[in-house]
Scaffold this motif. Structure first.
Motif, mmCIF file in Angstrom:
data_model
loop_
_atom_site.group_PDB
_atom_site.id
_atom_site.type_symbol
_atom_site.label_atom_id
_atom_site.label_comp_id
_atom_site.label_asym_id
_atom_site.label_seq_id
_atom_site.Cartn_x
_atom_site.Cartn_y
_atom_site.Cartn_z
ATOM 1 N N LYS A 148 46.858 -22.888 -0.364
ATOM 2 C CA LYS A 148 46.912 -21.454 -0.149
ATOM 3 C C LYS A 148 45.694 -21.031 0.665
ATOM 4 C CE LYS A 148 49.364 -20.575 -4.510
ATOM 5 N NZ LYS A 148 49.337 -19.837 -5.807
ATOM 6 N N LEU A 149 45.764 -19.866 1.265
ATOM 7 C CA LEU A 149 44.677 -19.410 2.120
ATOM 8 C C LEU A 149 43.382 -19.150 1.350
ATOM 9 C CD1 LEU A 149 46.570 -17.016 4.551
ATOM 10 C CD2 LEU A 149 45.700 -19.316 5.019
ATOM 11 N N LYS A 179 38.367 -22.959 1.856
ATOM 12 C CA LYS A 179 38.665 -21.684 2.507
ATOM 13 C C LYS A 179 37.737 -21.466 3.698
ATOM 14 C CE LYS A 179 37.513 -17.876 0.385
ATOM 15 N NZ LYS A 179 37.507 -16.749 -0.595
ATOM 16 N N TYR A 182 38.732 -23.720 6.625
ATOM 17 C CA TYR A 182 39.933 -23.278 7.333
ATOM 18 C C TYR A 182 39.648 -22.085 8.243
ATOM 19 C CZ TYR A 182 44.256 -20.956 8.467
ATOM 20 O OH TYR A 182 45.255 -20.342 9.158
ATOM 21 N N TYR A 226 47.539 -28.022 7.127
ATOM 22 C CA TYR A 226 48.619 -27.415 6.343
ATOM 23 C C TYR A 226 48.694 -25.917 6.621
ATOM 24 C CZ TYR A 226 51.661 -26.259 2.401
ATOM 25 O OH TYR A 226 52.695 -25.796 1.633
ATOM 26 N N CYS A 227 47.560 -25.256 6.649
ATOM 27 C CA CYS A 227 47.560 -23.809 6.872
ATOM 28 C C CYS A 227 47.925 -23.458 8.304
ATOM 29 C CB CYS A 227 46.190 -23.234 6.496
ATOM 30 S SG CYS A 227 45.834 -23.302 4.715
ATOM 31 N N HIS A 230 51.771 -23.763 8.246
ATOM 32 C CA HIS A 230 52.588 -22.872 7.411
ATOM 33 C C HIS A 230 52.231 -21.396 7.514
ATOM 34 C CE1 HIS A 230 53.341 -26.811 5.509
ATOM 35 N NE2 HIS A 230 54.497 -26.289 5.171
ATOM 36 N N TYR A 231 51.048 -21.068 8.004
ATOM 37 C CA TYR A 231 50.635 -19.670 7.983
ATOM 38 C C TYR A 231 50.412 -19.061 9.356
ATOM 39 C CZ TYR A 231 49.880 -20.789 3.071
ATOM 40 O OH TYR A 231 50.059 -21.201 1.778
#
Length: 233
Positions: A148-149, A179, A182, A226-227, A230-231
């Motif tokens: 998750k972010l 975090k 990222y 991953y982020c 997906h984001y």
């Protein structure tokens, strides 16, 4: 947690084990690396593991190997050499017999000092479950966790949750570091906001972070890729 591609056992490790047996008449155990016949092999072995992993921890992907003596990491036995007494005797024997098996050896960060923030091999200690534990060598490890972010890592299916808990990969420290990694990568790679709509550029950037650069992965690279995947869509 990313997949680690093991190389052949380093020749220096093979030669050391053969030499140890020749001069002592015994098969070397892990403790012998620190004994009178160690001859610096422990540090050589640790260095081989760190380089093989692209200078990141086998579990949390924090940067390791920052000094010449590699004091920021330990050699980790995925199957513990001192398994818990609750483990069936046949499984305990498998673990003990794997203590010098190169495919069972990894490099892990040292975690944290406080128990509630500790993570990776220190937190895992001697816990192991043949059904629940997924080796960093397995193909499955690539698709079993999501992020998750806010830096949280979670299991995507039925497997993986036990490992996350026993390794404490959702400690506050790790979540904050993931975090930060990222959003730093996001700011660096997408300073031009128009690139957020460029699928070809996004794919190329993901590939960049999914591979070593000059022998090193970016720390927390799995979180970053991953982020991005997906984001950003």
């Amino acid at each position: 947690m990313r997949q680690i591609h093991k190389k052949m056992e380093p020749s220096h490790f093979t030669n050391w084990k053969n030499h140890f047996k020749a001069i002592t008449g015994n098969t070397a155990n892990y403790d012998d690396l620190h004994g009178p016949h160690g001859n610096g092999e422990y540090l050589k072995l640790k260095r081989s593991l760190v380089e093989e992993q692209g200078f990141i921890c086998c579990y949390c992907e924090r940067r390791i190997g920052l000094d010449q003596y590699l004091q920021d990491c330990d050699i980790e036995h995925f199957m513990p050499r001192h398994p818990e007494n609750s483990m069936p005797s046949a499984q305990k024997a498998v673990c003990i017999n794997a203590q010098m098996d190169y495919s069972n050896l990894f490099a892990s960060c040292k975690g944290e000092l406080a128990d509630f923030t500790d993570h990776c091999n220190h937190k895992k200690d001697n816990w192991f479950d043949f059904k629940e534990c997924i080796s960093p060598l397995e193909d499955e490890i690539k698709d079993i966790f999501g992020f998750k972010l806010n830096g949280e890592i979670y299991a995507l299916g039925s497997r993986g949750s036990e490992m996350l808990n026993h390794l404490n990969l959702n400690s506050y420290t790790l979540q904050e570091q993931r975090k930060e990694a990222y959003f730093s990568a996001l700011e660096q790679e997408f300073e031009d906001e128009d690139l957020l709509n460029d699928e070809e550029y996004i794919e190329a950037t993901m590939e960049l972070y999914d591979n070593m650069n000059m022998g090193k992965y970016e720390q927390f690279c799995s979180m970053i890729t991953y982020c991005f995947k997906h984001y950003l869509r």
